[in-house]
Design a protein around this motif. Sequence first.
Motif, PDB file in Angstrom:
ATOM      1  N   UNK A 231       1.030  -1.130   0.101  1.00 35.00           N
ATOM      2  CA  UNK A 231      -0.096  -0.042   0.043  1.00 35.00           C
ATOM      3  C   UNK A 231       0.841   1.185   0.099  1.00 35.00           C
ATOM      4  N   UNK A 232       0.340   2.342  -0.256  1.00 35.06           N
ATOM      5  CA  UNK A 232       1.181   3.650  -0.210  1.00 35.06           C
ATOM      6  C   UNK A 232       2.024   3.879   1.112  1.00 35.06           C
ATOM      7  N   UNK A 233       1.408   3.331   2.089  1.00 34.03           N
ATOM      8  CA  UNK A 233       1.817   3.695   3.429  1.00 34.03           C
ATOM      9  C   UNK A 233       2.798   2.562   3.839  1.00 34.03           C
ATOM     10  N   UNK A 234       3.153   1.552   3.249  1.00 36.46           N
ATOM     11  CA  UNK A 234       3.850   0.593   3.693  1.00 36.46           C
ATOM     12  C   UNK A 234       3.454  -0.890   3.019  1.00 36.46           C
ATOM     13  N   UNK A 235       3.075  -1.823   3.907  1.00 36.52           N
ATOM     14  CA  UNK A 235       2.332  -3.032   3.609  1.00 36.52           C
ATOM     15  C   UNK A 235       1.152  -3.268   4.631  1.00 36.52           C
TER      16      UNK A 235
END
Length: 414
Positions: A231-235
Amino acid sequence: MGQSKTVIVVGAGIVGVSTALALQSRGYQVTVLDRTGVAAQASQGNAGAFAFAEVQPLASPGIMLKAPKWIMDPLGPLSIPPRYLVQIMPWMLRFWRASWKDRYEHSLKAQTALMDHCRAALERQIKQIDGEHLIQRAGQMGLFEGAAQFKASQAAWDLKRDNGVVFDDLTSPEAIAEIQPGLDARFTHARFTPHWYSTIDPKSWTQFVADAFVAQGGEIKIADVQEIKPIPEGVSLIAGGEALQADRVVIACGAWSHHMARKLGHHIPLETERGYNTTLPEGAFDLRTHLTFGAHGFVMSRINGGVRVGGAVELGGLDLPPNYKRADILLKKAKSFAPGLNTEGGTQWMGFRPSLPDTLPVIDHAPGVPQVIYAFGHGHLGLTQSAGTAEIVCNLMENTKAALDIAPYAATRF
């Protein structure tokens, strides 16, 4: 990178917990997820050896000439169950290509470099967690039945010497008995590697590393990962029905790692070497050093004062039922090789070793998914290479240069 950066490590075997500890030491907030718990799979039942001398890849020139024998002998040192033959053929083709001289020499060089790095990393780890009391520095002896067998192994041992392995030739039963008494007189020759060492128990060692991680604020959860996606923020993950999120994820779940990689769209050719052993209780035999019976594909190691007899390779995947006749055969051989061995009261075990065709692990960013790092596929050498793998994962996480060229362990090499 500060404490606000979060990492989830999937896998609580020795590679996973070593990686968690190393990342934690660099300032990351780390959680470990495992579907069954610490050292519940291959990390609990292996021979306990830190086998830094074992630099020769299994995929070596000429090895495929032995393939028909593997199929015909279901109880031999290396076997393929007939019902698994069709499924494993793509892996075997890659294994065959890896045995060609050019690929073999590449893998040998890469394995040697990794072993050198991992030896130094393990010493750093032992010191960091004050773990010397769990280490046995008693050497290792490779045994041979007669001068012809001894001479036939010369090239392999010359290779070890060329790569810095120190060993002594023993050319009589009397010389062997000075180091390890009680062996059958058929073993007339041996090579002794004095700097080889092991742990008193691989399960205890893995738990000790995990305890050090938890004592410093780390968390280990029993949860099966059902979903993983960037996801854009990480996983984002779903584990045990719970939605989780982290800045980074490390996949280090051994023989199950390729299933996790598939969730990210990657097809890593990982196969499962099923290893068998029997652990005998304290007092079973006066074992003074790690013994390797190379022609028979098994070892005897000292575990918690007892003896673990195990080894061999069965390329049979994760789903076939275990064939404990393999463990019975190894124990029967061990009794004939060490007549004083008391074979009563043993506990049998079968474990899954995660193996890639070229005998090298994957230690790399997941292709196209830099938030995820792969650290798996160590085969027989997960314990041996765990501390070094952990340091390389830290380099990948921080985008810093590792102490060695890590290109040979790329996830894209297949």
